[in-house]
Structures are given as structure tokens and as C-alpha cells.
Design a protein around this motif. Structure first.
Motif, PDB file in Angstrom:
ATOM      1  N   ALA A  34      30.456  40.621  21.854  1.00 41.97           N
ATOM      2  CA  ALA A  34      31.230  41.872  21.811  1.00 41.97           C
ATOM      3  C   ALA A  34      32.068  41.939  20.539  1.00 41.97           C
ATOM      4  O   ALA A  34      32.238  43.007  19.945  1.00 41.97           O
ATOM      5  N   SER A  35      32.583  40.781  20.104  1.00 43.18           N
ATOM      6  CA  SER A  35      33.370  40.745  18.874  1.00 43.18           C
ATOM      7  C   SER A  35      32.519  41.202  17.691  1.00 43.18           C
ATOM      8  O   SER A  35      32.911  42.057  16.899  1.00 43.18           O
ATOM      9  N   SER A  83      38.680  45.683  20.988  1.00 47.75           N
ATOM     10  CA  SER A  83      39.356  46.335  19.852  1.00 47.75           C
ATOM     11  C   SER A  83      40.147  45.280  19.075  1.00 47.75           C
ATOM     12  O   SER A  83      40.278  44.136  19.514  1.00 47.75           O
ATOM     13  N   VAL A  84      40.632  45.680  17.910  1.00 47.00           N
ATOM     14  CA  VAL A  84      41.526  44.802  17.140  1.00 47.00           C
ATOM     15  C   VAL A  84      42.936  45.331  17.319  1.00 47.00           C
ATOM     16  O   VAL A  84      43.225  46.483  16.981  1.00 47.00           O
ATOM     17  N   VAL A  93      44.050  39.780  15.676  1.00 40.94           N
ATOM     18  CA  VAL A  93      44.066  39.619  17.137  1.00 40.94           C
ATOM     19  C   VAL A  93      43.059  40.592  17.726  1.00 40.94           C
ATOM     20  O   VAL A  93      43.157  41.807  17.512  1.00 40.94           O
ATOM     21  N   GLN A  94      42.073  40.042  18.419  1.00 44.51           N
ATOM     22  CA  GLN A  94      41.041  40.879  19.030  1.00 44.51           C
ATOM     23  C   GLN A  94      41.203  40.810  20.546  1.00 44.51           C
ATOM     24  O   GLN A  94      41.387  39.716  21.105  1.00 44.51           O
ATOM     25  N   THR A  95      41.160  41.959  21.210  1.00 42.40           N
ATOM     26  CA  THR A  95      41.391  41.989  22.654  1.00 42.40           C
ATOM     27  C   THR A  95      40.160  42.538  23.376  1.00 42.40           C
ATOM     28  O   THR A  95      39.409  43.359  22.824  1.00 42.40           O
ATOM     29  N   TYR A  96      40.000  42.068  24.600  1.00 37.05           N
ATOM     30  CA  TYR A  96      38.826  42.421  25.396  1.00 37.05           C
ATOM     31  C   TYR A  96      39.250  42.740  26.832  1.00 37.05           C
ATOM     32  O   TYR A  96      40.121  42.049  27.377  1.00 37.05           O
ATOM     33  N   ALA A 107      40.376  39.705  31.294  1.00 37.52           N
ATOM     34  CA  ALA A 107      41.082  40.202  30.103  1.00 37.52           C
ATOM     35  C   ALA A 107      41.286  39.026  29.166  1.00 37.52           C
ATOM     36  O   ALA A 107      41.630  37.916  29.604  1.00 37.52           O
ATOM     37  N   CYS A 108      41.040  39.253  27.891  1.00 42.25           N
ATOM     38  CA  CYS A 108      41.120  38.151  26.926  1.00 42.25           C
ATOM     39  C   CYS A 108      41.758  38.629  25.627  1.00 42.25           C
ATOM     40  O   CYS A 108      41.563  39.769  25.210  1.00 42.25           O
ATOM     41  N   GLU A 109      42.519  37.723  25.031  1.00 42.90           N
ATOM     42  CA  GLU A 109      43.092  37.988  23.712  1.00 42.90           C
ATOM     43  C   GLU A 109      42.765  36.784  22.825  1.00 42.90           C
ATOM     44  O   GLU A 109      43.035  35.647  23.199  1.00 42.90           O
TER      45      GLU A 109
END
Ligand code: BCA
Length: 144
Positions: A34-35, A83-84, A93-96, A107-109
Motif C-alpha cells: 500500500a505504501s 496517506s502521508v 510519517v505514513q499512516t494506514y 491502524a498503523c503509523e
């Protein structure tokens, strides 16, 4: 407004443990996909191309924090919203959010860097966030 890309995963039987729930390393594999998908949607070229143009071979992670909220199982379709959240000097920092319909599964950061191959031996080193790549992502964000 920050650009959010969505990467879709169809969970298969082989992604699950004997209890029939997704085995956690698979989530990390999908988050990494996804990143990269996020950068593809922003128009960032493949890492082979950025290696030649900017010296960048990928975006390794240096920190990660994950909340496993609900389990997922085979037959599920998961939407990974990525998103970033923040651009720093050498890191970002990329969040999911992994969702099944409206349900939050995970949820991940992550903190990632843009990496170059070391010239003086094996391993990698972090480069300042390339303005070209940041501009591609921010221009996309501006249109979102
Ligand atoms: C990445 C490194 C080379 C960075 O080291 P250096 O080149 O000396 O740089 P720095 O120590 O200055 O750190 C660079 C930036 O990262 C930040 N950083 C470093 N560690 C951390 C942690 N733990 N938390 C938050 N931020 C951090 C640091 O603050 C710098 O950011 P800015 O503040 O924005 O400037 C080194 O930390 C390292 O080798 N770490 C191991 C990385 C690793 O093995 N990751 C997992 C495997 S690779 C991987 O999964 C992958 C995924 C996707 C790909 O495309 C490629 C690879």
C-alpha cells in the motif's frame, strides 16, 4: 487536504493461520504494498528509475506502530487507506487504516526514509526527502 490512496486486498485461505484469521506478517506485507501504491498514484516512478535519477532505491521503515482492532478472515475484501501525514527532513510519517466495509481492522503509523545504497560497503543510508518526490505527492494532495 492530504491525498489518500486505497489499496485493495482479497484475503485468501493461505493468508490465514490455523484459527482462520489473517497471520500478522501478511498485514505488514500488504501495508508495504500500500505504501508503494501511494507513490504510484502520485506519479512517482519505479525505484529502478529513481535509483538512476536521484539515487533512491526504496523507502525502508525505521519505526512502526500498529493497532490490531478486529481480525480478518478469508473471503474478506480489505481496503487499505494510506496517506502521508507529515514530511520531515530525511523521514516522513505514513499512516494506514485497513477497513472491511465500515469496520476498522487495523491502524498503523510508520516512519520511513528515502534510502540510497551506501558507497562504502553494504547497507543503506537515508537521503533528505527529495523535493521532486515531495512535490509530486503534495501537488496530488492539493488536487484531492
Ligand atoms: C535507515 C538508516 C540507514 C538511517 O540511518 P542514517 O542514514 O544514519 O540516517 P539518520 O539516523 O539521520 O535517520 C534518517 C531519518 O530517519 C529518522 N529516524 C531514524 N530512526 C528513527 C526511528 N526509530 N523513529 C523515528 N525516526 C527515525 C531520523 O530522525 C531521520 O529523519 P529526520 O529527523 O526527518 O531527518 C538506518 O536507520 C537503518 O539502516 N535502519 C534499518 C532500516 C531497516 O532495516 N528497515 C527494515 C527493512 S527495509 C524495508 O522494509 C523496506 C521497505 C520498503 C522499501 O522500499 C525498501 C525497504
Amino acid at each position: 487536504m492530504s491525498h489518500t490512496a486505497v489499496y485493495t486486498v482479497n484475503v485468501e485461505f493461505g493468508d490465514c493461520d490455523p484459527a482462520g484469521i489473517v497471520w500478522f506478517p501478511n498485514f505488514f506485507r500488504w501495508l508495504d504494498a500500500a505504501s508503494r501504491h501511494y507513490f504510484i498514484t502520485c506519479g512517482v516512478p519505479r525505484w529502478e528509475t529513481t535509483r538512476d535519477s536521484l539515487g533512491i532505491i526504496g523507502t525502508p521503515l525505521v519505526n512502526t506502530q500498529t493497532r490490531f482492532v478486529q481480525s480478518a478472515t478469508y473471503g474478506d475484501t480489505l481496503a487499505i487507506h494510506v496517506s502521508v501525514r507529515e514530511w520531515r527532513r530525511k523521514s516522513f510519517v505514513q499512516t494506514y487504516e485497513v477497513r472491511r466495509g465500515e469496520a476498522l481492522i487495523l491502524a498503523c503509523e510508520e516512519v520511513r526514509v528515502f534510502a540510497a545504497q551506501r558507497e562504502d560497503g553494504p547497507g543503506i543510508r537515508a537521503l533528505p526527502v527529495p523535493s521532486e518526490i515531495r512535490a509530486l505527492c503534495e501537488n496530488f494532495e492539493a488536487l484531492a
